[in-house]
Design a protein around this motif. Sequence first.
Motif, PDB file in Angstrom:
ATOM      1  N   MET A   1       0.827  -1.039   0.026  1.00 34.16           N
ATOM      2  CA  MET A   1      -0.040   0.137   0.003  1.00 34.16           C
ATOM      3  C   MET A   1       0.956   1.316  -0.004  1.00 34.16           C
ATOM      4  O   MET A   1       0.730   1.947  -0.746  1.00 34.16           O
ATOM      5  N   LEU A   2       1.784   1.439   0.894  1.00 33.12           N
ATOM      6  CA  LEU A   2       2.796   2.302   0.805  1.00 33.12           C
ATOM      7  C   LEU A   2       3.723   2.535  -0.328  1.00 33.12           C
ATOM      8  O   LEU A   2       3.621   3.786  -0.773  1.00 33.12           O
ATOM      9  N   LYS A   3       3.978   1.568  -0.929  1.00 30.54           N
ATOM     10  CA  LYS A   3       4.870   1.571  -2.286  1.00 30.54           C
ATOM     11  C   LYS A   3       3.969   1.900  -3.250  1.00 30.54           C
ATOM     12  O   LYS A   3       4.332   2.847  -4.429  1.00 30.54           O
ATOM     13  N   LYS A   4       2.662   1.725  -3.231  1.00 33.53           N
ATOM     14  CA  LYS A   4       1.785   2.172  -4.528  1.00 33.53           C
ATOM     15  C   LYS A   4       1.470   3.597  -4.334  1.00 33.53           C
ATOM     16  O   LYS A   4       1.500   4.259  -5.400  1.00 33.53           O
ATOM     17  N   TYR A   6       3.448   5.775  -2.931  1.00 37.70           N
ATOM     18  CA  TYR A   6       4.844   6.372  -3.284  1.00 37.70           C
ATOM     19  C   TYR A   6       5.161   6.325  -4.716  1.00 37.70           C
ATOM     20  O   TYR A   6       5.358   7.461  -5.304  1.00 37.70           O
ATOM     21  N   ASP A   7       4.850   5.376  -5.412  1.00 40.57           N
ATOM     22  CA  ASP A   7       4.817   5.139  -6.879  1.00 40.57           C
ATOM     23  C   ASP A   7       3.811   6.004  -7.581  1.00 40.57           C
ATOM     24  O   ASP A   7       4.219   6.870  -8.632  1.00 40.57           O
ATOM     25  N   LYS A   8       3.009   6.477  -7.068  1.00 38.03           N
ATOM     26  CA  LYS A   8       1.541   7.183  -7.724  1.00 38.03           C
ATOM     27  C   LYS A   8       2.066   8.641  -7.460  1.00 38.03           C
ATOM     28  O   LYS A   8       1.981   9.330  -8.507  1.00 38.03           O
ATOM     29  N   SER A   9       2.575   9.195  -6.297  1.00 35.61           N
ATOM     30  CA  SER A   9       2.768  10.388  -6.193  1.00 35.61           C
ATOM     31  C   SER A   9       3.718  10.682  -4.943  1.00 35.61           C
ATOM     32  O   SER A   9       3.285  10.349  -3.902  1.00 35.61           O
ATOM     33  N   LYS A  10       4.965  11.134  -5.323  1.00 43.84           N
ATOM     34  CA  LYS A  10       5.972  11.282  -4.060  1.00 43.84           C
ATOM     35  C   LYS A  10       5.576  12.291  -3.138  1.00 43.84           C
ATOM     36  O   LYS A  10       5.824  12.343  -1.815  1.00 43.84           O
ATOM     37  N   ILE A  11       4.967  13.455  -3.827  1.00 44.16           N
ATOM     38  CA  ILE A  11       4.644  14.429  -3.089  1.00 44.16           C
ATOM     39  C   ILE A  11       3.254  14.329  -2.043  1.00 44.16           C
ATOM     40  O   ILE A  11       3.334  14.439  -1.048  1.00 44.16           O
ATOM     41  N   TRP A  12       2.420  13.430  -2.504  1.00 41.40           N
ATOM     42  CA  TRP A  12       1.347  13.212  -1.868  1.00 41.40           C
ATOM     43  C   TRP A  12       1.752  11.955  -0.563  1.00 41.40           C
ATOM     44  O   TRP A  12       1.327  11.978   0.292  1.00 41.40           O
ATOM     45  N   PHE A  13       2.863  11.178  -1.194  1.00 43.12           N
ATOM     46  CA  PHE A  13       3.303  10.338  -0.181  1.00 43.12           C
ATOM     47  C   PHE A  13       3.847  11.032   1.200  1.00 43.12           C
ATOM     48  O   PHE A  13       3.901  10.856   2.382  1.00 43.12           O
ATOM     49  N   ALA A  14       4.594  12.154   0.765  1.00 42.41           N
ATOM     50  CA  ALA A  14       5.345  13.038   1.643  1.00 42.41           C
ATOM     51  C   ALA A  14       4.138  13.674   2.584  1.00 42.41           C
ATOM     52  O   ALA A  14       4.437  13.816   3.927  1.00 42.41           O
ATOM     53  N   VAL A  15       3.327  14.019   2.088  1.00 36.69           N
ATOM     54  CA  VAL A  15       2.107  14.889   2.709  1.00 36.69           C
ATOM     55  C   VAL A  15       1.374  13.893   3.750  1.00 36.69           C
ATOM     56  O   VAL A  15       1.048  14.216   4.637  1.00 36.69           O
ATOM     57  N   MET A  16       1.304  12.613   3.345  1.00 37.57           N
ATOM     58  CA  MET A  16       0.477  11.811   3.999  1.00 37.57           C
ATOM     59  C   MET A  16       1.401  11.638   5.292  1.00 37.57           C
ATOM     60  O   MET A  16       0.725  11.405   6.391  1.00 37.57           O
ATOM     61  N   ASN A  60      12.779  -0.978   0.151  1.00 40.31           N
ATOM     62  CA  ASN A  60      12.936  -0.413  -1.051  1.00 40.31           C
ATOM     63  C   ASN A  60      14.208   0.193  -1.765  1.00 40.31           C
ATOM     64  O   ASN A  60      14.429   0.563  -2.733  1.00 40.31           O
ATOM     65  N   GLY A  61      15.287  -0.275  -0.953  1.00 42.81           N
ATOM     66  CA  GLY A  61      16.357   0.324  -1.115  1.00 42.81           C
ATOM     67  C   GLY A  61      16.657   1.596  -1.173  1.00 42.81           C
ATOM     68  O   GLY A  61      17.588   2.108  -2.365  1.00 42.81           O
ATOM     69  N   MET A  62      16.204   2.455  -0.354  1.00 45.33           N
ATOM     70  CA  MET A  62      16.111   3.915  -0.449  1.00 45.33           C
ATOM     71  C   MET A  62      16.975   4.760   0.586  1.00 45.33           C
ATOM     72  O   MET A  62      16.977   6.032   0.767  1.00 45.33           O
ATOM     73  N   PHE A  63      17.865   4.057   1.255  1.00 42.93           N
ATOM     74  CA  PHE A  63      18.404   4.417   2.406  1.00 42.93           C
ATOM     75  C   PHE A  63      19.463   5.523   1.805  1.00 42.93           C
ATOM     76  O   PHE A  63      19.543   6.651   2.142  1.00 42.93           O
ATOM     77  N   GLU A  64      20.124   5.332   0.749  1.00 42.90           N
ATOM     78  CA  GLU A  64      21.129   6.184   0.049  1.00 42.90           C
ATOM     79  C   GLU A  64      20.416   7.273  -0.470  1.00 42.90           C
ATOM     80  O   GLU A  64      20.784   8.444  -0.322  1.00 42.90           O
ATOM     81  N   TYR A  65      19.223   7.156  -1.054  1.00 39.06           N
ATOM     82  CA  TYR A  65      18.676   8.144  -1.924  1.00 39.06           C
ATOM     83  C   TYR A  65      17.972   9.144  -1.051  1.00 39.06           C
ATOM     84  O   TYR A  65      18.182  10.368  -1.178  1.00 39.06           O
ATOM     85  N   PHE A 128      11.464  17.290   0.422  1.00 38.02           N
ATOM     86  CA  PHE A 128      12.405  18.051  -0.399  1.00 38.02           C
ATOM     87  C   PHE A 128      12.720  17.039  -1.834  1.00 38.02           C
ATOM     88  O   PHE A 128      12.596  17.572  -2.689  1.00 38.02           O
ATOM     89  N   GLU A 129      12.892  15.614  -1.662  1.00 41.58           N
ATOM     90  CA  GLU A 129      13.244  15.310  -2.678  1.00 41.58           C
ATOM     91  C   GLU A 129      12.102  15.005  -3.628  1.00 41.58           C
ATOM     92  O   GLU A 129      12.242  14.829  -4.956  1.00 41.58           O
ATOM     93  N   ALA A 130      10.828  14.885  -3.308  1.00 39.35           N
ATOM     94  CA  ALA A 130       9.636  14.971  -3.994  1.00 39.35           C
ATOM     95  C   ALA A 130       9.526  16.264  -4.746  1.00 39.35           C
ATOM     96  O   ALA A 130       9.133  16.202  -6.026  1.00 39.35           O
TER      97      ALA A 130
END
Length: 244
Positions: A1-4, A6-16, A60-65, A128-130
Amino acid sequence: MLKKLYDKSKIWFAVMWIVSYCVLMSVGDSLSVMLGVEKSVTFAVGLALSFVLLLFLKKNGMFEYYGLCCPKVSAKTMLYYIPVLVMLTTNCWYGLTFNFGVLETVLYILAMLCVGFLEEVIFRGLLFEAMRKENVKSAIIISSVTFGIGHIINLVNGSGAEILPNLLQVIYATAAGFMFVMMYYKTKSLIICIAAHGIFNALSVFANEANTTQNMRILTAIALTVLTGGYATYIALTLRKNAK
């Protein structure tokens, strides 16, 4: 659910994450007050949120990102983080005291360490990244301002914050947010930001508020704003110079 999401909208993922963090931590503060044990529920909520966020990033292998890695530039380039170290002393300027018992002090410190991690990853990482690919300047401003304004929630979350200290906190938190986002932008790492943020918040449990007057609080807020804002500006100027 979280990944979906995130993939749909990184900004809304951050807002959530921002909304969830603010609401759940505020509820935690209120329940802690009701239970009569400072930060007891807040720490539990912060720990759970930290675990979920860490698990998501690791899976999701995002530590460095998202900057959960060593800084990519030398400490010398960052003035050995001296302005950050000075910032950490501000809660000690007017003396130290035990404001709570041992258990509550420990819970307070642990809760604030969770806050440091969550706020840095959410505001400096996710938000910020979004936004940075569209416009870096706008991303820096929005990350800083939303972080500062977010502290206004302390007026209604049961933490007992007074109006003047909270408004001052919003001002210097915005400047600190500017500093942290510039540190992240230059070093590509959130490690120092997370550590500094968590330690700064944790040391507030020992601040001797009884010894501070209104004028002293105003002067401290001004000093913090100038210090963190000045350091952020210095970093911005070095980035601009390097770009040229």
